[in-house]
Design an enzyme around this catalytic site. Structure first.
Site, short mmCIF file in Angstrom:
data_model
loop_
_atom_site.label_atom_id
_atom_site.label_comp_id
_atom_site.label_asym_id
_atom_site.label_seq_id
_atom_site.Cartn_x
_atom_site.Cartn_y
_atom_site.Cartn_z
N LYS A 14 133.84 16.41 -9.33
CA LYS A 14 134.88 15.51 -9.85
C LYS A 14 134.35 14.68 -11.01
O LYS A 14 134.97 14.59 -12.06
CB LYS A 14 135.34 14.51 -8.79
N ARG A 89 141.20 7.93 -1.62
CA ARG A 89 140.43 8.71 -0.67
C ARG A 89 141.00 8.63 0.73
O ARG A 89 140.47 9.24 1.64
CB ARG A 89 139.01 8.16 -0.62
N ARG A 128 121.11 16.81 -6.70
CA ARG A 128 121.72 15.98 -7.73
C ARG A 128 120.82 14.83 -8.15
O ARG A 128 120.15 14.20 -7.34
CB ARG A 128 123.02 15.44 -7.17
N ARG A 161 120.51 9.44 -5.76
CA ARG A 161 121.30 8.46 -5.02
C ARG A 161 120.86 8.46 -3.55
O ARG A 161 120.65 9.51 -2.99
CB ARG A 161 122.78 8.82 -5.10
N ARG A 172 129.21 11.81 4.85
CA ARG A 172 130.20 11.74 3.77
C ARG A 172 131.18 12.90 3.87
O ARG A 172 132.37 12.75 3.62
CB ARG A 172 129.51 11.72 2.41
P1 AMP Z 1 131.35 8.53 -4.89
O1 AMP Z 1 130.45 8.19 -6.01
O2 AMP Z 1 132.78 8.73 -5.33
O3 AMP Z 1 130.85 9.64 -4.04
O4 AMP Z 1 131.40 7.23 -3.95
C1 AMP Z 1 130.24 6.75 -3.32
C2 AMP Z 1 130.60 5.90 -2.12
O5 AMP Z 1 131.38 4.78 -2.50
C3 AMP Z 1 131.43 6.60 -1.06
O6 AMP Z 1 130.66 7.37 -0.17
C4 AMP Z 1 132.10 5.42 -0.37
O7 AMP Z 1 131.19 4.75 0.48
C5 AMP Z 1 132.39 4.49 -1.55
N1 AMP Z 1 133.71 4.78 -2.15
C6 AMP Z 1 133.96 5.23 -3.42
N2 AMP Z 1 135.26 5.38 -3.64
C7 AMP Z 1 135.88 5.01 -2.49
C8 AMP Z 1 137.24 4.96 -2.06
N3 AMP Z 1 138.25 5.31 -2.88
N4 AMP Z 1 137.49 4.55 -0.79
C9 AMP Z 1 136.51 4.19 0.06
N5 AMP Z 1 135.21 4.23 -0.28
C10 AMP Z 1 134.89 4.63 -1.54
#
Ligand code: AMP
Length: 218
Positions: A14, A89, A128, A161, A172
């Site tokens: 994404k 999400r 990654r 990360r 996740r």
């Molecule tokens: P990402 O970089 O999109 O994988 O987001 C990293 C982490 O941030 C996720 O595993 C969640 O803990 C939190 N997070 C990001 N976006 C959301 C969302 N829309 N709703 C809830 N948690 C989020």
């Protein structure tokens, strides 16, 4: 005016694709994950609240996320469109967004659902790496930097990360299946879902997205 949502499991690509569309169409990429990571880095109140959840692979509460998105979308650069990367999400987030969160009850043009089989996701996420400074993404197998551990774009170091470590990845993915997967049906019913096979070369995926978006512009 273009408003897009990128949907997909963690590691589906994404962020990579959203970044490319953002550059090509001069649209802001609104990544809730990036906003949260910045907050953690600068140790703000938001960061302190979110940190534990992120590290364990849990979703941050809808309330916090909705606050962040509302504030971000109200900014000037989002008035001519935007790309949502990692939001919504949960069904609650999607409903709030459909309601009054986005200004002028913004209509989404497409929800781009990038699909990658789960066994591939693990390989992708564990390899990654991300630039500490500019956030550019790399991968030990698929997209190595020219110099080991150094960002091609800005010369800073790369890092992994914390939530890209195996146990967290598994959590996740579980959160994704339980909370985010229902959004596919939700957006299918609204006729805005477009599913793209994410298990292909990055450039090929970009090309398919581009074809789709050029149809939108015509
Ligand atoms: P990402 O970089 O999109 O994988 O987001 C990293 C982490 O941030 C996720 O595993 C969640 O803990 C939190 N997070 C990001 N976006 C959301 C969302 N829309 N709703 C809830 N948690 C989020």
């Amino acid at each position: 005016m273009m408003r897009l949502i990128f949907l997909g499991a963690p590691g589906a690509g994404k962020g990579t694709q959203a970044q490319r569309v953002s550059a090509k169409y001069s649209l802001p990429q609104v990544s809730t994950g990036d906003i949260l990571r910045d907050a953690v880095k600068s140790n703000t109140e938001l960061g302190k609240k979110a940190q534990g959840f992120i590290q364990k692979g849990f979703l941050v509460s809808d309330e916090i996320i909705l606050g962040i998105v509302k504030e971000r979308l109200a900014k000037d650069d989002c008035q001519k469109g935007y790309i949502l990367d990692g939001f919504p999400r949960t069904i609650i987030q999607a409903q709030a967004f459909n309601g009054n969160l986005s200004q002028s009850r913004a209509k989404i043009d497409y929800v781009l659902n990038i699909e990658v089989p789960e066994d591939k996701i693990l390989e992708r996420l564990s390899g990654r790496r991300v630039c500490t400074k500019c956030g550019e993404g790399y991968h030990l197998i698929f997209k190595n930097p020219l110099k080991e551990n150094i960002c091609d774009k800005c010369g800073s170091g790369l890092y992994q990360r914390k939530d890209d470590q195996k146990e967290t990845i598994i959590e996740r993915l579980r959160q994704y299946r339980e909370q985010t997967l229902p959004l596919i049906d939700y957006y299918k019913k609204q006729n805005v879902l477009r599913t793209i096979n994410g298990d292909e070369q990055i450039d090929l995926i970009s090309k398919k997205i581009d074809d789709l978006l050029s149809g939108l512009r015509a």
